[in-house]
Write an enzyme that holds these catalytic residues in place. Structure first.
Site, PDB file in Angstrom:
ATOM      1  CD  GLN A   1      -2.884  -1.083   2.369  1.00 30.60           C
ATOM      2  OE1 GLN A   1      -2.604  -1.804   3.317  1.00 30.60           O
ATOM      3  NE2 GLN A   1      -3.927  -0.296   2.362  1.00 30.60           N
TER       4      GLN A   1
ATOM      5  CD  GLU B   1      -7.474  -7.434   8.551  1.00 30.72           C
ATOM      6  OE1 GLU B   1      -7.770  -6.486   9.299  1.00 30.72           O
ATOM      7  OE2 GLU B   1      -7.896  -7.538   7.374  1.00 30.72           O
TER       8      GLU B   1
END
Length: 441
Positions: free
Chosen positions: A16, A155
């Site tokens: 990102q 996650e």
């Protein structure tokens, strides 16, 4: 008051912020004619070259920790072929943290994977845990001596959450197809897919609608019409592949670097049932959290990631209450959720907890400050009650590429100009830093 050795920092993910991660699966997916990405990542925040400036800004504001990830596709661009120059790059990032009094907390996999891994079957392949272990061993043999905290997988439960939302959309699509045209249009206008139920920037509706169009493009890019990326709707088998990858990575880290504390992170919602929704809420909590308890048994910490609450009714997850404040991601502004989740986790997990992500996408920095204040107040109440929370990482250090949502979602404590890459710290950065009573060490 936070303990003096409490890690208070911000987080990022390599894909990102670094830019030009050309060996990763998502880079190929961004380029497809029928891509679900609203725009390409390109140079992102150019954190790859500007990490020193970004870390110094964090340290100057008072933050004493930085969670960042290592991009597997950079380290192992081809199967079994390692790029030592990229290993040294991440060594430089770690040492920059240390030089600025910032504890580096490294994540070894944060959503993006090498292209070659997906061509082998990705996160549904029996070979993936061994491939991940090989990469982890390579990194830890070279960098582990300079680290104290490592998250194996970010996650780990994300694919199950996506699968649940995708199935709900598919059910709605089947119902609409069986109805009259007018009823079908009304059903589509009604809302159908609530992307805010996934704590990641996804265009789920577009993903489902583009499935047929993307098959030929996937075949060309990955050798299969249905590539199993980390963000693919996950089967129980794929979930076990992820769990086994964590187990093998943990064992390798313990063998090579017994001083390093290791854990994984989970995306957890504050599940709040309304009357009639109790059974469904309980089942969702099993999917999101408790079925991972045997997997993380023996981990040194659990990374908790939370952004909002989810109200659950008799038919499933409910939309954000009418009139509630919402963030850019469509999440309900509900910073109290973090405390609720920490308390729920502590009922069944007795080990250390690190809040590895918590934040808000907004252009109103005053609301970001308010969110941080309420979230940290909840953390302090948990600490007062003996819950072993060892750190808090705001998401994110800077505005960045929010996956399929592109650059439209601004979570950062630092803004940046995409044309010039100039950094502009927001008041929230110094505000978060003001919570640090005494630097680590």
């Amino acid at each position: 008051m936070l303990p003096k050795d409490f890690m208070l920092g911000a987080a990022s993910a390599a894909y990102q912020v670094e830019g030009n991660n050309t060996h990763s699966d998502l880079w190929l997916m961004e380029q497809m004619p029928h891509t679900t990405f609203s725009e390409p990542s390109l140079d992102a925040c150019d954190h790859y070259h500007r990490y020193e400036e970004d870390i110094r800004l964090a340290a100057a504001a008072g933050l004493n920790a930085y969670r960042f990830s290592i991009e597997w596709g950079r380290i192992e661009p081809e199967e079994g072929v390692f790029d030592e120059a990229e290993v040294e790059h991440y060594r430089d990032v770690i040492r920059c943290c240390r030089a600025n009094g910032v504890e580096p907390v490294v994540t070894l996999h944060h959503f993006s994977s090498p292209i070659w891994l997906i061509r082998k079957g990705g996160w549904d392949a029996e070979t993936t845990p061994a491939d991940f272990e090989r990469y982890v061993r390579h990194v830890m043999e070279r960098l582990g001596g300079e680290l104290s905290f490592v998250c194996t997988i970010n996650e780990a439960n994300m694919g199950l959450q996506i699968a649940r939302i995708a199935e709900r959309y598919a059910q709605q699509a089947r119902a609409a197809a069986a109805a009259m045209a007018a009823a079908s249009q009304a059903a589509e206008a009604d809302g159908a897919v609530d992307e805010s139920q996934v704590q990641m920037g996804l265009n789920l509706k577009k993903m489902m609608e583009n499935q047929q169009l993307q098959k030929a493009e996937n075949k060309e890019a990955f050798g299969t019409e249905d590539p199993q990326t980390f963000q693919s709707p996950r089967s129980r088998h794929s979930d076990e592949v992820v769990c086994e990858a964590h187990r093998r990575a943990r064992a390798a880290i313990r063998e090579l670097c017994p001083h390093v504390k290791v854990g994984l992170t989970l995306s957890l919602h504050d599940l709040q049932p309304v009357p009639g929704g109790e059974a469904l809420a309980a089942a969702e909590w099993v999917d999101e959290f408790t079925h991972y308890l045997p997997v993380i048994e023996g981990d040194d910490f659990l990374g908790v990631q939370n952004y909002t609450r989810t109200r659950v009714g008799a038919e499933g997850d409910l939309p954000v209450p009418e009139g509630a404040e919402v963030t850019q991601m469509g999440y309900e502004f509900y910073p109290q959720a973090l405390e609720h989740v920490l308390r729920a986790v502590a009922k069944e997990w007795t080990g250390d907890i690190i809040v590895t992500e918590n934040g808000i996408g907004t252009d109103d920095d005053a609301r970001r400050v308010a969110f941080i204040d309420e979230a940290l107040a909840g953390v302090e109440r948990c600490l007062d009650d003996g819950i072993p929370v060892k750190g808090y990482f705001y998401w994110s250090l800077m505005d960045n590429f929010e996956w399929q949502k592109g650059y439209s979602m601004r979570f950062g404590l630092i803004a940046f100009d995409r044309a010039t890459q100039e950094r502009s710290p927001k008041p929230s950065l110094a505000h978060l830093g003001s919570y640090v009573k005494k630097p680590l060490g």
